[in-house]
Design an enzyme around this catalytic site. Structure first.
Site, PDB file in Angstrom:
ATOM      1  N   ARG A  35      42.742  -4.215  56.959  1.00 54.47           N
ATOM      2  CA  ARG A  35      42.243  -3.936  58.317  1.00 54.47           C
ATOM      3  C   ARG A  35      42.860  -2.649  58.850  1.00 54.47           C
ATOM      4  NH1 ARG A  35      43.332  -9.835  60.705  1.00 54.47           N
ATOM      5  NH2 ARG A  35      45.038  -9.651  59.220  1.00 54.47           N
ATOM      6  N   ASP A  60      42.338  -3.214  49.244  1.00 58.85           N
ATOM      7  CA  ASP A  60      42.260  -4.637  48.929  1.00 58.85           C
ATOM      8  C   ASP A  60      43.023  -4.867  47.627  1.00 58.85           C
ATOM      9  OD1 ASP A  60      41.405  -7.173  47.979  1.00 58.85           O
ATOM     10  OD2 ASP A  60      39.515  -7.001  49.088  1.00 58.85           O
ATOM     11  N   VAL A  61      44.060  -5.683  47.658  1.00 59.96           N
ATOM     12  CA  VAL A  61      44.883  -5.879  46.452  1.00 59.96           C
ATOM     13  C   VAL A  61      44.106  -6.518  45.299  1.00 59.96           C
ATOM     14  CG1 VAL A  61      47.136  -5.995  47.629  1.00 59.96           C
ATOM     15  CG2 VAL A  61      45.846  -8.115  47.220  1.00 59.96           C
ATOM     16  N   ASN A  87      53.697  -9.299  49.635  1.00 62.49           N
ATOM     17  CA  ASN A  87      53.519 -10.315  50.679  1.00 62.49           C
ATOM     18  C   ASN A  87      52.056 -10.724  50.846  1.00 62.49           C
ATOM     19  OD1 ASN A  87      54.112 -11.594  53.478  1.00 62.49           O
ATOM     20  ND2 ASN A  87      52.641  -9.958  53.928  1.00 62.49           N
ATOM     21  N   TYR A 153      45.864 -23.236  45.722  1.00 60.25           N
ATOM     22  CA  TYR A 153      46.922 -22.487  46.429  1.00 60.25           C
ATOM     23  C   TYR A 153      48.284 -22.772  45.791  1.00 60.25           C
ATOM     24  CZ  TYR A 153      49.963 -20.610  50.061  1.00 60.25           C
ATOM     25  OH  TYR A 153      50.945 -19.893  50.726  1.00 60.25           O
ATOM     26  N   GLY A 184      58.419 -22.777  54.206  1.00 65.13           N
ATOM     27  CA  GLY A 184      57.526 -23.852  54.646  1.00 65.13           C
ATOM     28  C   GLY A 184      56.590 -23.253  55.675  1.00 65.13           C
ATOM     29  N   VAL A 186      54.882 -21.385  58.531  1.00 65.19           N
ATOM     30  CA  VAL A 186      55.200 -20.262  59.406  1.00 65.19           C
ATOM     31  C   VAL A 186      53.974 -20.019  60.287  1.00 65.19           C
ATOM     32  CG1 VAL A 186      56.063 -17.895  59.505  1.00 65.19           C
ATOM     33  CG2 VAL A 186      56.407 -19.243  57.413  1.00 65.19           C
ATOM     34  N   GLU A 189      48.758 -15.893  61.034  1.00 65.07           N
ATOM     35  CA  GLU A 189      47.294 -16.075  60.910  1.00 65.07           C
ATOM     36  C   GLU A 189      46.935 -16.978  59.727  1.00 65.07           C
ATOM     37  OE1 GLU A 189      45.271 -12.283  60.806  1.00 65.07           O
ATOM     38  OE2 GLU A 189      46.104 -11.660  62.727  1.00 65.07           O
TER      39      GLU A 189
HETATM   40  P1  NDP Z   1      48.812 -13.769  57.561  1.00 65.13           P
HETATM   41  O1  NDP Z   1      47.420 -14.259  57.362  1.00 65.13           O
HETATM   42  O2  NDP Z   1      49.307 -13.603  58.934  1.00 65.13           O
HETATM   43  O3  NDP Z   1      49.030 -12.400  56.768  1.00 65.13           O
HETATM   44  C1  NDP Z   1      48.493 -12.206  55.489  1.00 65.13           C
HETATM   45  C2  NDP Z   1      48.507 -10.731  55.165  1.00 65.13           C
HETATM   46  O4  NDP Z   1      47.971 -10.560  53.830  1.00 65.13           O
HETATM   47  C3  NDP Z   1      47.645  -9.918  56.111  1.00 65.13           C
HETATM   48  O5  NDP Z   1      48.323  -8.732  56.467  1.00 65.13           O
HETATM   49  C4  NDP Z   1      46.415  -9.588  55.274  1.00 65.13           C
HETATM   50  O6  NDP Z   1      45.935  -8.307  55.629  1.00 65.13           O
HETATM   51  C5  NDP Z   1      47.015  -9.537  53.859  1.00 65.13           C
HETATM   52  N1  NDP Z   1      45.976  -9.763  52.854  1.00 65.13           N
HETATM   53  C6  NDP Z   1      45.285 -10.903  52.618  1.00 65.13           C
HETATM   54  N2  NDP Z   1      44.381 -10.696  51.647  1.00 65.13           N
HETATM   55  C7  NDP Z   1      44.514  -9.393  51.258  1.00 65.13           C
HETATM   56  C8  NDP Z   1      43.870  -8.589  50.304  1.00 65.13           C
HETATM   57  N3  NDP Z   1      42.889  -9.063  49.531  1.00 65.13           N
HETATM   58  N4  NDP Z   1      44.244  -7.290  50.177  1.00 65.13           N
HETATM   59  C9  NDP Z   1      45.240  -6.804  50.952  1.00 65.13           C
HETATM   60  N5  NDP Z   1      45.898  -7.514  51.876  1.00 65.13           N
HETATM   61  C10 NDP Z   1      45.539  -8.800  52.022  1.00 65.13           C
HETATM   62  O7  NDP Z   1      49.731 -14.801  56.746  1.00 65.13           O
HETATM   63  P2  NDP Z   1      51.312 -14.863  56.477  1.00 65.13           P
HETATM   64  O8  NDP Z   1      52.015 -13.727  57.074  1.00 65.13           O
HETATM   65  O9  NDP Z   1      51.738 -16.230  56.813  1.00 65.13           O
HETATM   66  O10 NDP Z   1      51.300 -14.739  54.897  1.00 65.13           O
HETATM   67  C11 NDP Z   1      52.070 -13.793  54.173  1.00 65.13           C
HETATM   68  C12 NDP Z   1      52.478 -14.406  52.851  1.00 65.13           C
HETATM   69  O11 NDP Z   1      53.346 -15.508  53.090  1.00 65.13           O
HETATM   70  C13 NDP Z   1      51.329 -14.944  52.007  1.00 65.13           C
HETATM   71  O12 NDP Z   1      51.567 -14.601  50.648  1.00 65.13           O
HETATM   72  C14 NDP Z   1      51.426 -16.454  52.208  1.00 65.13           C
HETATM   73  O13 NDP Z   1      50.895 -17.166  51.125  1.00 65.13           O
HETATM   74  C15 NDP Z   1      52.912 -16.622  52.330  1.00 65.13           C
HETATM   75  N6  NDP Z   1      53.346 -17.853  52.995  1.00 65.13           N
HETATM   76  C16 NDP Z   1      52.921 -18.159  54.257  1.00 65.13           C
HETATM   77  C17 NDP Z   1      53.325 -19.338  54.855  1.00 65.13           C
HETATM   78  C18 NDP Z   1      52.848 -19.763  56.195  1.00 65.13           C
HETATM   79  O14 NDP Z   1      52.952 -20.960  56.535  1.00 65.13           O
HETATM   80  N7  NDP Z   1      52.349 -18.862  57.040  1.00 65.13           N
HETATM   81  C19 NDP Z   1      54.252 -20.258  54.172  1.00 65.13           C
HETATM   82  C20 NDP Z   1      54.633 -19.829  52.862  1.00 65.13           C
HETATM   83  C21 NDP Z   1      54.208 -18.662  52.306  1.00 65.13           C
HETATM   84  P3  NDP Z   1      44.382  -7.913  55.797  1.00 65.13           P
HETATM   85  O15 NDP Z   1      43.659  -9.130  56.260  1.00 65.13           O
HETATM   86  O16 NDP Z   1      44.421  -6.794  56.792  1.00 65.13           O
HETATM   87  O17 NDP Z   1      43.996  -7.455  54.439  1.00 65.13           O
HETATM   88  C1  8X3 Z   2      52.116 -22.206  53.115  1.00 69.32           C
HETATM   89  C2  8X3 Z   2      52.822 -23.491  53.323  1.00 69.32           C
HETATM   90  O1  8X3 Z   2      52.718 -26.054  52.985  1.00 69.32           O
HETATM   91  O2  8X3 Z   2      50.646 -24.909  53.664  1.00 69.32           O
HETATM   92  O3  8X3 Z   2      52.477 -21.600  51.914  1.00 69.32           O
HETATM   93  O4  8X3 Z   2      51.477 -24.699  51.439  1.00 69.32           O
HETATM   94  S1  8X3 Z   2      51.862 -24.842  52.810  1.00 69.32           S
END
Ligand code: NDP
Ligand code: 8X3
Length: 252
Positions: A35, A60-61, A87, A153, A184, A186, A189
């Site tokens: 974005r 896009d990764v 991340n 997932y 765990g 967070v 979004e």
């Molecule tokens: P958010 O949805 O807030 O952030 C996710 C980020 O990943 C965004 O900046 C998004 O950017 C980016 N993203 C997603 N898909 C793509 C893509 N195809 N290419 C590039 N960028 C991408 O979630 P979190 O901050 O919570 O998540 C961050 C990480 O932490 C993830 O790996 C998630 O699995 C992990 N995690 C999260 C937890 C939670 O409960 N929130 C718990 C444990 C782990 P954009 O959309 O702009 O591309």
């Molecule tokens: C995100 C935490 O418990 O939804 O990684 O898998 S959970």
């Protein structure tokens, strides 16, 4: 000279909070995500509020050609990345395998596993060549446990654990550090993405308990990167006090 960190998925949540904390603690930043407007907003804020130099790369990764183009566009000091935070990631859907949505599985595996591999493949040779650097992979409690309706997932985050452990061994001879961090729940979004924009369902995930916030994870990342050269935090699991496992919560 200041260190340079590249953070994937810096447009929201943990990636954005990590960008903010690293900018305040002496890093110049390459922030990435899909974005572009959010990258521009974050870049402007960081430049206003900190001393950090900031470069945005919108890609896009999941798309190897986009990842290659972005990494190959780096010139001068920006080529010399000290810290890669893998991340970018997501969960999409919450269904059993017998009723699963194939496109959801592909989005998770392509982003969480293949995207992490693509960018690591392109950045890590530079760390190998200079025999220094640090890679931190965002895993999850879902990389340590499994739960019903989360097979794809959980599989993707178990893969992140496997990749992290293998890379730690591969990069050992070069003094490159590798860590995983497994939160765990967070409040980011994440749930809105998992439930495809259903805000009510997403809000219910955090109802009656205090989840982690993105800054809690960013602070842990700051702890990791500020350890001395001889210390590698191999992995960190961080839970809300109100959550004891992927499915055990204290709701009030
Ligand atoms: P958010 O949805 O807030 O952030 C996710 C980020 O990943 C965004 O900046 C998004 O950017 C980016 N993203 C997603 N898909 C793509 C893509 N195809 N290419 C590039 N960028 C991408 O979630 P979190 O901050 O919570 O998540 C961050 C990480 O932490 C993830 O790996 C998630 O699995 C992990 N995690 C999260 C937890 C939670 O409960 N929130 C718990 C444990 C782990 P954009 O959309 O702009 O591309
Ligand atoms: C995100 C935490 O418990 O939804 O990684 O898998 S959970």
């Amino acid at each position: 000279m200041k260190k340079i960190a590249l953070i994937t998925g810096a447009t929201s949540g943990i990636g954005k909070a990590s960008a903010q904390i690293l900018a305040l603690n002496g890093y110049d930043l390459i922030i990435t995500g899909r974005r572009e407007a959010l990258l521009n907003d974050l870049s402007a804020t960081l430049k206003n509020e900190t001393d950090a130099e900031v470069l945005s790369l919108c890609f896009d990764v999941r798309e190897l050609n986009q990842v290659e183009e972005a990494v190959n566009s780096l010139t001068g000091k920006w080529e010399n990345i000290d810290l890669l935070i893998n991340n970018a990631g997501l969960a999409v859907g919450l269904e059993p395998v017998y009723a699963g949505v194939v496109d959801d599985w592909e989005r998770m595996i392509d982003t969480n596993v293949k995207g992490l591999l693509y960018i690591s493949r392109l950045i890590s040779p530079r760390m190998v060549a200079k025999e220094s650097g640090y890679i931190i992979n965002l895993s999850s409690i879902a990389g340590h446990e499994v739960y019903a309706n989360g097979a794809a997932y959980c599989a993707s985050k178990h893969a992140v654990q496997a990749i992290t452990k293998a890379m730690r061994i591969e990069l050992l001879p070069f003094g490159v550090k590798v860590s995983s961090i497994s939160p765990g729940m967070v409040d980011t979004e994440f749930s809105k993405v998992r439930f495809k924009g259903d805000a009510e369902r997403a809000d219910n995930v955090y109802k009656g308990l205090t989840p982690l916030y993105a800054n809690d994870i960013a602070e842990a990342i700051l702890f990791m990167v500020t350890r001395p050269k001889h210390v590698n935090i191999d992995e960190m699991i961080i839970m809300p006090t109100d959550q004891a496992s992927a499915r055990d919560f204290r709701r009030r």
